[in-house]
Scaffold this motif. Structure first.
Motif, PDB file in Angstrom:
ATOM      1  N   SER A 114      -2.692   7.255   1.635  1.00 22.37           N
ATOM      2  CA  SER A 114      -3.464   6.829   2.810  1.00 22.37           C
ATOM      3  C   SER A 114      -2.977   7.470   4.097  1.00 22.37           C
ATOM      4  O   SER A 114      -3.620   7.341   5.130  1.00 22.37           O
ATOM      5  N   THR A 115      -1.827   8.154   4.055  1.00 22.59           N
ATOM      6  CA  THR A 115      -1.308   8.827   5.238  1.00 22.59           C
ATOM      7  C   THR A 115      -0.880  10.242   4.869  1.00 22.59           C
ATOM      8  O   THR A 115      -0.750  10.581   3.679  1.00 22.59           O
ATOM      9  N   MET A 116      -0.633  11.030   5.869  1.00 21.96           N
ATOM     10  CA  MET A 116      -0.107  12.376   5.646  1.00 21.96           C
ATOM     11  C   MET A 116       1.339  12.281   5.184  1.00 21.96           C
ATOM     12  O   MET A 116       2.089  11.393   5.615  1.00 21.96           O
ATOM     13  N   PRO A 117       1.766  13.154   4.291  1.00 25.53           N
ATOM     14  CA  PRO A 117       3.166  13.137   3.851  1.00 25.53           C
ATOM     15  C   PRO A 117       4.113  13.444   5.004  1.00 25.53           C
ATOM     16  O   PRO A 117       3.720  13.997   6.031  1.00 25.53           O
ATOM     17  N   TYR A 118       5.368  13.031   4.809  1.00 30.45           N
ATOM     18  CA  TYR A 118       6.391  13.369   5.792  1.00 30.45           C
ATOM     19  C   TYR A 118       6.557  14.884   5.873  1.00 30.45           C
ATOM     20  O   TYR A 118       6.347  15.607   4.889  1.00 30.45           O
ATOM     21  N   LYS A 119       6.959  15.338   7.040  1.00 29.08           N
ATOM     22  CA  LYS A 119       7.198  16.770   7.238  1.00 29.08           C
ATOM     23  C   LYS A 119       8.690  17.049   7.144  1.00 29.08           C
ATOM     24  O   LYS A 119       9.494  16.418   7.826  1.00 29.08           O
ATOM     25  N   ARG A 120       9.040  18.009   6.281  1.00 31.53           N
ATOM     26  CA  ARG A 120      10.448  18.361   6.129  1.00 31.53           C
ATOM     27  C   ARG A 120      10.891  19.230   7.297  1.00 31.53           C
ATOM     28  O   ARG A 120      10.243  20.234   7.625  1.00 31.53           O
ATOM     29  N   VAL A 121      12.010  18.836   7.920  1.00 34.60           N
ATOM     30  CA  VAL A 121      12.489  19.556   9.104  1.00 34.60           C
ATOM     31  C   VAL A 121      13.856  20.182   8.880  1.00 34.60           C
ATOM     32  O   VAL A 121      14.352  20.881   9.765  1.00 34.60           O
TER      33      VAL A 121
ATOM     34  N   ASN B 214       0.820  -1.206   0.000  1.00 35.10           N
ATOM     35  CA  ASN B 214       0.000   0.000   0.000  1.00 35.10           C
ATOM     36  C   ASN B 214       0.854   1.255   0.000  1.00 35.10           C
ATOM     37  O   ASN B 214       1.892   1.321   0.675  1.00 35.10           O
ATOM     38  N   LEU B 215       0.398   2.229  -0.744  1.00 34.55           N
ATOM     39  CA  LEU B 215       1.052   3.531  -0.761  1.00 34.55           C
ATOM     40  C   LEU B 215       0.648   4.322   0.477  1.00 34.55           C
ATOM     41  O   LEU B 215      -0.544   4.491   0.752  1.00 34.55           O
ATOM     42  N   CYS B 216       1.630   4.778   1.219  1.00 31.24           N
ATOM     43  CA  CYS B 216       1.349   5.644   2.366  1.00 31.24           C
ATOM     44  C   CYS B 216       1.225   7.095   1.911  1.00 31.24           C
ATOM     45  O   CYS B 216       0.206   7.738   2.136  1.00 31.24           O
ATOM     46  N   CYS B 217       2.265   7.599   1.263  1.00 27.84           N
ATOM     47  CA  CYS B 217       2.222   9.008   0.868  1.00 27.84           C
ATOM     48  C   CYS B 217       3.239   9.282  -0.225  1.00 27.84           C
ATOM     49  O   CYS B 217       4.214   8.560  -0.401  1.00 27.84           O
ATOM     50  N   PHE B 218       2.972  10.359  -0.968  1.00 22.56           N
ATOM     51  CA  PHE B 218       3.919  10.952  -1.893  1.00 22.56           C
ATOM     52  C   PHE B 218       4.436  12.242  -1.273  1.00 22.56           C
ATOM     53  O   PHE B 218       3.664  13.026  -0.716  1.00 22.56           O
TER      54      PHE B 218
ATOM     55  N   ARG C 173      -2.233   8.413   9.705  1.00 23.39           N
ATOM     56  CA  ARG C 173      -3.276   8.057   8.759  1.00 23.39           C
ATOM     57  C   ARG C 173      -4.215   9.234   8.526  1.00 23.39           C
ATOM     58  O   ARG C 173      -4.476  10.040   9.435  1.00 23.39           O
ATOM     59  N   LEU C 174      -4.744   9.332   7.303  1.00 21.13           N
ATOM     60  CA  LEU C 174      -5.581  10.481   6.944  1.00 21.13           C
ATOM     61  C   LEU C 174      -6.841  10.554   7.793  1.00 21.13           C
ATOM     62  O   LEU C 174      -7.269  11.644   8.182  1.00 21.13           O
ATOM     63  N   GLU C 175      -7.422   9.386   8.087  1.00 20.47           N
ATOM     64  CA  GLU C 175      -8.657   9.412   8.867  1.00 20.47           C
ATOM     65  C   GLU C 175      -8.417   9.865  10.301  1.00 20.47           C
ATOM     66  O   GLU C 175      -9.366  10.209  11.011  1.00 20.47           O
ATOM     67  N   GLU C 176      -7.159   9.851  10.730  1.00 20.42           N
ATOM     68  CA  GLU C 176      -6.828  10.294  12.080  1.00 20.42           C
ATOM     69  C   GLU C 176      -6.386  11.746  12.101  1.00 20.42           C
ATOM     70  O   GLU C 176      -5.961  12.244  13.144  1.00 20.42           O
ATOM     71  N   THR C 177      -6.480  12.416  10.954  1.00 25.92           N
ATOM     72  CA  THR C 177      -6.014  13.801  10.832  1.00 25.92           C
ATOM     73  C   THR C 177      -7.206  14.719  10.634  1.00 25.92           C
ATOM     74  O   THR C 177      -8.224  14.340  10.039  1.00 25.92           O
ATOM     75  N   SER C 178      -7.092  15.919  11.115  1.00 25.89           N
ATOM     76  CA  SER C 178      -8.182  16.888  10.982  1.00 25.89           C
ATOM     77  C   SER C 178      -8.368  17.270   9.520  1.00 25.89           C
ATOM     78  O   SER C 178      -7.424  17.237   8.724  1.00 25.89           O
ATOM     79  N   SER C 179      -9.573  17.617   9.157  1.00 28.36           N
ATOM     80  CA  SER C 179      -9.866  17.997   7.772  1.00 28.36           C
ATOM     81  C   SER C 179      -9.095  19.238   7.366  1.00 28.36           C
ATOM     82  O   SER C 179      -8.708  19.391   6.207  1.00 28.36           O
ATOM     83  N   ARG C 180      -8.852  20.109   8.331  1.00 27.98           N
ATOM     84  CA  ARG C 180      -8.106  21.332   8.014  1.00 27.98           C
ATOM     85  C   ARG C 180      -6.681  21.005   7.588  1.00 27.98           C
ATOM     86  O   ARG C 180      -6.170  21.572   6.616  1.00 27.98           O
ATOM     87  N   ASP C 181      -6.038  20.091   8.329  1.00 24.63           N
ATOM     88  CA  ASP C 181      -4.676  19.705   7.966  1.00 24.63           C
ATOM     89  C   ASP C 181      -4.653  18.996   6.611  1.00 24.63           C
ATOM     90  O   ASP C 181      -3.722  19.177   5.825  1.00 24.63           O
ATOM     91  N   ARG C 182      -5.679  18.202   6.344  1.00 23.09           N
ATOM     92  CA  ARG C 182      -5.721  17.515   5.061  1.00 23.09           C
ATOM     93  C   ARG C 182      -5.885  18.507   3.916  1.00 23.09           C
ATOM     94  O   ARG C 182      -5.253  18.370   2.866  1.00 23.09           O
TER      95      ARG C 182
END
Length: 1508
Positions: free
Chosen positions: A965-972, A882-886, A935-944
């Motif tokens: 299916s998940t939020m992309p990684y955050k660049r730090v 499964n693809l998590c994120c791009f 996971r996207l379903e665990e994230t607020s709609s605003r963040d999505r």
């Protein structure tokens, strides 16, 4: 290696980190044309249309009014600024893109041409100026007499002179070419002398090619640019002579090529053998003998025609040790070499001259292979029966060359007798050369001619003729014949019914017809030099593959994926007999590539022996919308499925298929096309079946099988096995079948299917081994990632990645417990990995199943076990991936044109603590991301919504965003201090720093996570690095040859642990194998000759220890090299290995260092090398109890216990002579007891060996307390692994004597061979498994792991050894102190308290399983080698001294027959369910024990029959 366009320092500006949007301002000269200009041109400026021609160097050349105008780069800004504001901008941009593409095509064609004539695999000889002899034109030209390079040959690299003031011998900074930044020696290596011989030696370990994943289905990697290229007829079945039956039989072997290696693949036993060329292989041919039967039909010559021919064939397969070289030493039959006679050295036999070149040659056992090069070489060689060896370098019969500037051998073909070989070159005239390759004066050119001025695809002998052949290609088909003086040629006439189109492939029929495949999809049938008929629109696009099988049919394959079978009489040219959609056998990847799939090579066999070998292993998905009738992978043999013929198919997607075809017969409900019922009887040839009815099989009532019954066109209560393509739109056309109908509309259908080999369709750039299993992933530009099982040597999963791939890495986490590669997603363990793409983005994926489940998929579905899925798909071991994120590139990608990005993800890597991901990019930056799966379903709609808007702004498509299916990684963080594309990165062990190299030859360091550059070189030299993949640095400075520009080494990897110190038997071009198989002895003494220990990193146990690490490199010249690490010697020796046909893009060691994986770039092949480490033992059944998810004994503690146990627990005095032992009454009594237990069938040699081992066990146990005088063994390295034990869950040594083997295991490397021999004799398990009766009587020992307790006693604790007790003993302390003076230290065995409940055996000891070989490795090579050696030993006394040649031949014939019988017996053992057979789950596989039991059964059966 292919390099992306890179940005210079002027193309970007520095910035503070971390930031999330890079400034997009660039110099005007680098702006794309779509960007706004800095200022508008003057209003009065008028411009004419400008046609862009090409860009080269620093000039910008255009045509104004048809005249070329050349402008310097400095003037380019003004031109661009003016043109952009003109009304001709659209026309200019279109012309620009078109001409750029044309220039690229011209450059690619030129580069490919230059690559074919560049000499490869040659020693590089430098002159005093630093230039090579080839550069100065002093090197020798290629020739047929050029010596073959030797695998593992020793070479040397020299680093450039270092300025004295920068010398690092005192720990200072230094610079070396090609690195442009200063480097410093790591703290543990400072002060070493780089001129000392020890540091300049080659490593003590070596590589052995184990397996090649790949097939050259299309000879050109870029089919869009160059087409499929030459390379027809490159896949064939092979045969061997069966002396009992007096005929040639199929062995289950096929021959094909990949890269610069010709491969003989035993599909049944999954064993490959190799012949290596000095350049990329471009064509092969197999000698196929045909004859005409009395009924006028034609068949292959599988039986000799007369007694003389029979004896010659038997000799051909009995003399298997190579070819005799004429000389003063006479040839003897016992040499087992093919005899060769010359006028100077005639060889006599039975009163006449004997020479194999006078013999009649057998069918399908002689191969000719041709390659690329200035003077392309052709090698004729033979395939001998398998004897445990994996190379054919001794079986070469003849070598030839086409001549200078012929570029490559496009096509090869034998005539029907086998004495002539026709070869066609790929030069401008396409020269055709006919060789008399069996000529006694050496191979001779007997005819030569020019085929055609245009493109020629193939030149092929008519298999039904001695002297006629044909060639076809660009708008022609020519027929040739060997005239009295020269080649006679006649051009075929197209006539009125055919168009003069390109002819792509050709075959012949027994009736004299020539059949060709045409570029428009037609098939032309030629007779008497003219097209007499055609199959119009046989395929939608060009026909690329064709095969005629007498009495069966004409097979054709067109571009687009359809394989069709036509009437063998060529009468019905409208309706095919069968249609198969080959796309149903492909794995999902780039759709544009799948749409072009076709077949380039086919072969046919109707051998029932072969059908019993092959099993139905491929799952075809039912797709009604595409007209594909699917079927499960039943894992039954082709014979049990009723196959009538096997079609071997080589596809242009580099896949090899075996399709078992069967006539549909009467289409009533009893026909097999409606499925197989429970009453269908089988022979039980496969591992999951037994002889009898299908309803009697253990798996028939399984839930997974029940789901298949009545599906896919089968009637109720039957399993579907029929596969084909159909159409349901036009009832008047062939192949019509209504919806939901059953049966098959064709006369033939596929009922057996097996994918023999899967290869990538585009260049392979990335390799990523799983951190805790023998599985690796490869990524390619074909938009797919593929997973391969190293142990089983097959592809086990693949995933479509939607984008072209460049690099990959697996997530892992390193702690005191070791390396953990399983991530937890949805509370389930799985494998998590990241893939870097060509457009600068990367994606993160997770698997449905863990790597442990994937590696053991086949073990869960064999007979005798509880089936999880009897019809499992071997290529879906990981389940859904499964693809998590791009994560798109967080800034605009710079490119000279829109079709190619300069921001490829060159490398990416997770930090050891699993928290960060570093992404190295082609735009000179390293982006650092925080690893978090949300996971996207665990994230607020605003963040999505915010993330959606951000990804859209960065150029992601709607489809790509919705796939996640998940939020992309955050660049730090980001490091942008490089001035060239970043190629490699390494984290330190504490995940605090990152080092990186670039195409500008810089080695830089940055801080994690910010990415800020660190210039504390001295401080960073004290850091321990988790990986060693950077190609620059002090520890790898000597891998670069003198004068290198820094671009010729593409990849490097270092082993995880040390190998033994160098010794003479481990050095040189031909190092001794380990473990030593029967008949093999070391080249020299095994005493270590390294005089210095290697310093360890501070905090890693002892300050120094014996041995050294090794590093492997992948080069532009196609070589894999093995260096000692650190490689800092002034003249560094290395081992060189060849086989790749292109640059080696990446090399990686497996997690346990036992294998090295190399990717071949544009040769699209992956090579799996066995890393042969001398003095290494494998230990299974280690304590695995966990509390709170952590082991009770951590890896560090377990290493300490193993080190103490194998260093000093049991030792033996090997200096005691046999005479001294004979004086010992206790020894004599012990010997009598052992001999009374031994079985009578053992040979005297075997009895002596067992008695010796038993006595060593007795002495080691008896004198444990008095061994202080014996030196302790010295251990080089200990590695503990949590998963991957070969025999996990099996009862050891048996169900009544031991307990289940745990999942934990270890490897231990000793300093010398004598120490390993000592360990195997005292602790080894094989001696006991072969003689369990002696264990039961306590005459042989198996030991649980003991640990020193730190308690001492004044009394000697020593009991009689007993196999069912946990026995504490005492011995001299490891470390003497005032507390231990004159006392014994107590050693305590590890008990059930240290093992998990699953492995406890009811208070039975947990014996260690210790072997000198890798228990996960296939036993077949060693078993075969030892068995053949044993046959030779048994028959060695049957030849009298001074025997005549005729008697010697009788002896050799008898020996060959005995070895042939032994090989058949080994095949039976591999399939046997009897005790100790490979199908037996209750005992360990043991060929010797199985053979003894079979011999006893045979004798009992004979006695019973004689009484009757």
């Amino acid at each position: 290696m292919e390099r992306p366009p890179t940005m210079t320092r002027a193309d970007s500006t520095r910035r503070q980190t971390p930031t999330f949007q890079r400034p997009l301002s660039k110099p005007m000269s680098s702006r794309p044309f779509s960007a706004p200009a800095s200022r508008a041109p003057a209003a009065s400026a008028k411009h004419r249309p400008i046609n862009y021609d090409y860009v080269t160097g620093s000039t910008f050349a255009v045509k104004v009014n048809g005249k070329p105008v050349f402008m310097l780069n400095d003037f380019r800004k003004k031109v661009e600024g003016n043109v952009k504001q003109s009304r001709y901008v659209s026309a200019f941009k279109a012309a620009l893109q078109q001409q750029v593409q044309e220039k690229k095509k011209q450059d690619a064609i030129r580069d490919q041409y230059e690559r074919t004539i560049v000499p490869r695999f040659r020693p590089v000889e430098h002159t005093e100026t630093g230039l090579t002899k080839t550069m100065l034109g002093l090197g020798d030209q290629d020739s047929a007499n050029e010596p073959f390079p030797v695998q593992g040959s020793i070479g040397y690299s020299r680093i450039d002179q270092i300025d004295p003031w920068e010398n690092a011998s005192q720990g200072g900074l230094e610079k070396y070419n090609p690195c442009v930044t200063s480097v410093m020696a790591p703290v543990q290596f400072q002060g070493l002398d780089d001129t000392h011989k020890q540091w300049q030696r080659e490593p003590s370990s070596h590589l052995s090619l184990d397996f090649v994943y790949g097939y050259q289905g299309a000879s050109c990697w870029d089919q869009e640019l160059f087409g499929e290229g030459p390379g027809l007829e490159n896949l064939h079945f092979l045969q061997a002579y069966d002396s009992d039956r007096g005929c040639m039989v199929h062995t289950g072997e096929i021959v094909y090529f990949a890269a610069a290696t010709v491969i003989v693949f035993d599909v049944k036993n999954n064993v490959q053998r190799f012949l290596h060329h000095t350049n990329s292989v471009s064509s092969i041919a197999v000698l196929k003998r045909v004859y005409q039967k009395p009924d006028a039909s034609w068949a292959e010559m599988e039986k000799p025609t007369n007694p003389l021919t029979a004896e010659q064939w038997e000799m051909f397969f009995a003399y298997t040790k190579g070819v005799y070289t004429p000389g003063p030493k006479k040839w003897k039959p016992t040499d087992r070499t093919l005899p060769v006679s010359t006028e100077e050295f005639p060889q006599m036999f039975e009163g006449g001259v004997i020479d194999w070149r006078d013999w009649d040659l057998p069918n399908r056992c002689i191969v000719a292979s041709g390659q690329k090069g200035r003077n392309p070489r052709i090698i004729v060689w033979r395939v001998t029966p398998y004897d445990g060896r994996h190379e054919f370098k001794d079986q070469i019969l003849a070598t030839m060359s086409l001549g200078p500037k012929r570029i490559e051998v496009v096509s090869l073909s034998f005539n029907s007798k086998g004495n002539y070989l026709v070869a066609m070159a790929n030069d401008f005239e396409h020269h055709i050369t006919v060789f008399d390759w069996k000529n006694k004066n050496g191979p001779m050119k007997i005819r030569e001619g020019q085929a055609h001025g245009g493109k020629v695809d193939i030149c092929k002998f008519n298999e039904y003729s001695m002297a006629a052949f044909a060639s076809c290609g660009e708008k022609h088909m020519k027929m040739w014949e060997l005239g009295d003086v020269e080649l006679e040629m006649a051009t075929g006439l197209f006539g009125d019914i055919a168009d003069p189109l390109n002819q792509r492939c050709i075959c012949f029929t027994p009736k004299g017809n020539v059949v060709t495949g045409v570029e428009n999809g037609d098939v032309y049938i030629w007779s008497v030099g003219k097209v007499q008929a055609k199959i119009e629109r046989a395929h939608k696009e060009q026909v690329l593959g064709i095969l005629y099988v007498d009495k069966v049919g004409l097979f054709t394959a067109g571009k687009g994926g359809y394989l069709k079978m036509w009437d063998p009489e060529l009468r019905d040219l409208k309706k095919p007999k069968c249609v198969i959609d080959l796309r149903s056998f492909t794995r999902k990847c780039d759709p544009s590539l799948i749409a072009k799939i076709s077949v380039r090579s086919m072969d046919w066999s109707s051998s029932k022996t072969l059908f019993s070998y092959m099993t139905d292993e491929s799952y075809v998905r039912e797709e009604p919308a595409k007209g594909i009738r699917g079927a499960p992978a039943t894992h039954l043999s082709f014979a049990d499925l009723g196959v009538e013929g096997c079609l071997l198919v080589g596809m242009t997607d580099n896949t090899i298929l075996m399709l078992g075809l069967r006539r549909c017969g009467q289409k009533d409900r009893d026909s097999w096309i409606f499925g197989l019922s429970e009453n269908h009887r089988i022979r039980g040839d496969s591992a999951n079946s037994i002889e009898g009815r299908l309803g009697d099989q253990e798996w028939w009532g399984h839930d997974k099988v029940r789901e298949w019954k009545g599906s896919n066109g089968a009637v109720a209560n039957r399993i579907p096995v029929c596969t084909f393509w159909y159409q349901r739109f036009d009832e008047s056309k062939p192949g019509y079948m209504p919806n939901d109908s059953q049966g098959c509309p064709w006369e033939w259908a596929v009922c057996g299917k097996r994918v023999v080999m899967r290869g990538h369709m585009q260049p392979v750039y990335g390799i990523a081994p799983i951190p805790d299993e023998r599985i690796f992933m490869s990524v390619s530009k074909d938009c797919s990632a593929r997973f391969f099982d190293i142990n089983d040597q097959i592809m086990i999963s693949s995933v479509y990645t939607y984008k072209q791939n460049r690099s990959a890495t697996f997530w892992y986490e390193e702690s005191g417990e070791g390396v953990h590669g399983a991530a937890m997603i949805n509370n389930k363990p799985c494998s998590l990995f990241a893939i870097g793409h060509e457009d600068g983005s990367f994606s993160v994926w997770n698997t449905e199943k863990s790597s442990f489940d994937a590696a053991n998929q086949d073990d869960e579905n064999v007979a005798g076990d509880t089936f999880s899925d009897p019809f499992f798909d071997p290529e879906e071991a990981f389940g859904n991936i499964n693809l998590c994120c791009f994560n798109p590139l967080p800034r605009q990608a710079y490119s000279m044109d829109s079709s190619l990005s300069s921001s490829q993800v060159m490398s990416l890597k997770y930090s050891p603590d699993g928290k960060y991901l570093a992404v190295a990019l082609g735009d000179n930056c390293i982006d650092i991301y925080r690893h978090r799966i949300e996971r996207l379903e665990e994230t607020s709609s605003r963040d999505r919504e915010r993330e959606y808007a951000k990804q859209k702004s960065l150029g992601m498509s709607e489809e790509e965003i919705l796939l996640q299916s998940t939020m992309p990684y955050k660049r730090v963080g980001c490091c942008n201090d490089h001035s060239g594309a970043v190629t490699h990165v390494d984290f330190d062990a504490e995940s605090g720093y990152l080092r990186s190299t670039s195409m500008s030859n810089e080695l830089l360091y940055c801080v994690i996570p910010s990415g800020k550059q660190s210039v504390k070189t001295e401080e960073l030299s004290k850091k321990k690095w988790a990986t060693h993949n950077c190609v620059l640095g002090w520890t790898v400075k000597s891998i670069w040859r003198r004068g290198s520009t820094g671009s010729d080494i593409n990849s490097i990897d270092r082993s995880h642990s040390k190998v033994p110190p160098w010794a003479p038997c481990h050095g040189g071009n031909d190092p001794s194998p380990y473990p030593y198989v029967s008949g093999e002895i070391p080249n020299d003494s095994a005493e270590p000759e390294d005089v210095f220990k290697t310093h360890n990193f501070p905090g890693e146990g002892q300050s120094s220890s014996w041995g050294h690490n090794v590093c492997a490199t992948g080069d532009d010249d196609g070589k894999v090299k093995l260096f000692r690490w650190p490689a800092f010697g002034f003249k560094q020796a290395f081992r060189s290995y060849y086989g790749h046909g292109s640059f080696v893009s990446q090399v990686r060691f497996s997690y346990d260092d036992d294998y090295l994986i190399s990717a071949g770039g544009t040769d699209m092949s992956i090579f799996q090398w066995r890393h042969v480490i001398p003095n290494k033992v494998y230990v299974q059944n280690l304590p695995d109890k966990k509390v709170g998810g952590e082991y009770v004994l951590s890896n560090w503690e377990l290493k300490e216990i193993l080190t103490a146990f194998f260093t000093a627990f049991l030792k033996v005095d090997r200096d005691i002579t046999a005479a001294e032992r004979e004086k010992d009454e206790e020894f004599r009594a012990f010997r009598e007891e052992v001999q009374s237990i031994l079985p009578n069938h053992l040979t005297e040699r075997q009895r002596r060996r067992i008695l010796h081992i038993a006595n060593l066990h007795r002495e080691a146990w008896k004198k444990t307390h008095a061994q202080s005088a014996l030196p302790n063994r010295e251990i080089v390295a200990v590695e503990v692994f949590d998963t991957g034990a070969a025999h996990e869950g099996r009862m050891f040594p048996s169900a009544d004597l031991g307990s289940k083997i745990s999942s934990r295991w270890a490897t231990i490397v000793f300093r010398s061979k004598e120490e390993v021999d000592d360990v195997i004799d005292v602790y080894g398990s094989d001696n006991v498994l072969n003689n369990l009766e002696l264990l039961k009587e306590n005459k042989l020992m198996l030991l649980p792991l003991h640990r020193p307790t730190g308690d001492y006693t004044s009394n000697v604790m020593l009991n009689q050894y007993h196999n069912s007790e946990f026995q504490e003993i005492s011995r001299i302390p490891l470390v003497h102190s005032s507390k231990s003076r004159d006392k014994q230290e107590i050693w305590k065995p590890l008990t059930d308290e240290d093992y998990s409940e699953e492995t406890c055996g009811g208070r039975r000891p947990h014996f260690l399983l210790v072997t000198a070989y890798d228990p996960n490795e296939s036993m077949l090579p060693a078993v075969t080698h030892d068995a053949m050696q044993a046959v030779s030993d048994r028959n060695s006394n049957k030849l009298e001294f001074g025997a005549q040649a005729e008697d010697e031949w009788d002896y050799v014939k008898h020996l060959a027959k005995e070895q042939e019988k032994e090989w058949k017996k080994i095949q039976d053992w591999l399939m046997s369910d009897d005790d100790y057979g490979c199908g037996d789950s209750s005992h360990f596989n043991n060929y010797m024990m199985w053979s003894e039991l079979q011999e006893r059964k045979r004798k009992v059966k004979e006695m019973t029959s004689s009484k009757k």
